[in-house]
Scaffold this active site. Sequence first.
Site, PDB file in Angstrom:
ATOM      1  CG  ASP A   1      -1.886  19.037 -30.470  1.00  0.00           C
ATOM      2  OD1 ASP A   1      -0.894  19.763 -30.265  1.00  0.00           O
ATOM      3  OD2 ASP A   1      -2.872  19.004 -29.723  1.00  0.00           O
TER       4      ASP A   1
ATOM      5  CD  GLU B   1       6.376  27.997 -29.967  1.00  0.00           C
ATOM      6  OE1 GLU B   1       6.802  26.933 -30.457  1.00  0.00           O
ATOM      7  OE2 GLU B   1       6.185  29.031 -30.636  1.00  0.00           O
ATOM      8  CD1 TRP B   2       1.310  23.231 -29.870  1.00  0.00           C
ATOM      9  CD2 TRP B   2       0.450  25.275 -30.173  1.00  0.00           C
ATOM     10  NE1 TRP B   2       0.409  23.464 -28.852  1.00  0.00           N
ATOM     11  CE2 TRP B   2      -0.136  24.703 -29.021  1.00  0.00           C
ATOM     12  CE3 TRP B   2       0.066  26.558 -30.569  1.00  0.00           C
ATOM     13  CZ2 TRP B   2      -1.086  25.390 -28.245  1.00  0.00           C
ATOM     14  CZ3 TRP B   2      -0.879  27.233 -29.804  1.00  0.00           C
ATOM     15  CH2 TRP B   2      -1.437  26.650 -28.655  1.00  0.00           C
ATOM     16  N   GLY B   3       5.755  25.278 -32.388  1.00  0.00           N
ATOM     17  CA  GLY B   3       6.645  25.771 -33.436  1.00  0.00           C
ATOM     18  C   GLY B   3       6.208  27.104 -34.006  1.00  0.00           C
ATOM     19  CG  ASP B   4       2.154  28.536 -33.563  1.00  0.00           C
ATOM     20  OD1 ASP B   4       2.300  27.542 -34.309  1.00  0.00           O
ATOM     21  OD2 ASP B   4       1.058  28.835 -33.042  1.00  0.00           O
ATOM     22  CG  ASN B   5       5.856  32.454 -31.233  1.00  0.00           C
ATOM     23  OD1 ASN B   5       5.546  33.554 -31.674  1.00  0.00           O
ATOM     24  ND2 ASN B   5       5.008  31.675 -30.583  1.00  0.00           N
TER      25      ASN B   5
ATOM     26  CG  ASP C   1      -0.348  23.616 -24.452  1.00  0.00           C
ATOM     27  OD1 ASP C   1       0.136  24.012 -25.527  1.00  0.00           O
ATOM     28  OD2 ASP C   1      -1.246  22.748 -24.392  1.00  0.00           O
TER      29      ASP C   1
END
Length: 401
Positions: free
Chosen positions: A204, A182-186, A149
């Site tokens: 999420d 990493e939730w697609g942030d990068n 995570d």
Amino acid sequence: MKNKTLLLLFLTISLNAFAQKFDGLAETPPMGWNSWNTFATDINEQLVKDIADKFVELGLRDAGYEYIVLDDGWMAMERDENGNLVPHPEKFPNGMKAVADYVHSKGLKFGLYGDAGTKTCAGYPGNRGYEFQDARKYAEWGIDFLKYDWCSTGKQNAEASYTTMRDALYKAGRPVVLSICEWGDNQPWTWAQDIGHLWRVTGDIINCWDCEVGHGTWSSWGIWPIINMRGNIRKAAGPGQWNDYDMMEVGNDFTDAENRSHFAMWSMLTSPLIMGNDLRTASKETLKTLTNKEVIAVNQDKLGIPALRFSNAGDFEIWVKPLADGEWAMTFVNMADAPRNLDFDWQKHEIGDDLNNRRLDLKNGKFNIRDLYNHKDLGDTSKNLKATIGSHDVLMVRLRK
Ligand code: GLA
């Protein structure tokens, strides 16, 4: 002197060659179960054993589900005096190796959760600064899958942080699937192919059809916002590397129709199929959906090409997915609140996938149409495809020569 330089060069090259992800672990999207969606941090040894038993008893293992993954909350609040991660003493009184051994004894694989920062999202110890030590511990316990995570990461660089854990796992020597979260942030779909086997593409998931639930600094998303959030990431996925649309909410307060649509779409998108419901209390209909081998076969097709949206008009979506041997999967989704009659004229549509240079070739012969949820043949493409599709339900078909 020359020899020394050569030796150094050799060492540098071999050390670099050493740093890689484990190959061949996820040639098709990983399938399994994760504790978070239903249990959050309320997890323990007995739950894992129950889930492993259910995998066998309910035919989930036979359907292809393999990994049982404990998400956040499995640790004690502090590392021990040597800096080792410690399983929560009340939740896991016999340690993690005992749990892993039980899962392995059922012919299944076992996964844990970690975090690239200083603390996990639920406030337990993060892996930052301890990556190599923790990876050795995972290997000692027999861990096969690591969900990693991105909480409490401050200014850390995502690619570098995930690479460090990849190298640590590789060095520890036990093959582990690395699940990047990493939730697609990068935009991991642009850099993670050589680092992890799957990467989350959004924040999420939550168990609603089409909603956003705000939590202050972040949001949870329903099924359709997740499906629609990222454009143009199809090309990133394929054998060994998957766009992860998050653990499924199938069985978590959806209607049976919505469960079918959710499962169909995760299969079409080649998302990992990670269940997130309580298998001990799952309904017959939910289990029927989750163990539908004809739908799973679309997800697990060896080409590994994600579906594309063919059309989207008037509360009706059509998705198409090229499969091996010139076959295709198609999913018709009724987004409306009322049933809808489908009358699809094959002659009036040109179905193709430009990215992968594939066409549904109806000129050189017809295709037979197989209904994957009702397990019956629906004729062939020489006639219109007619069906009634319930609200939020799907017709999912496979086109065969
Ligand atoms: C993040 C992840 C979730 C879950 C929780 C655990 O929100 O995206 O999938 O792992 O942390 O705290």
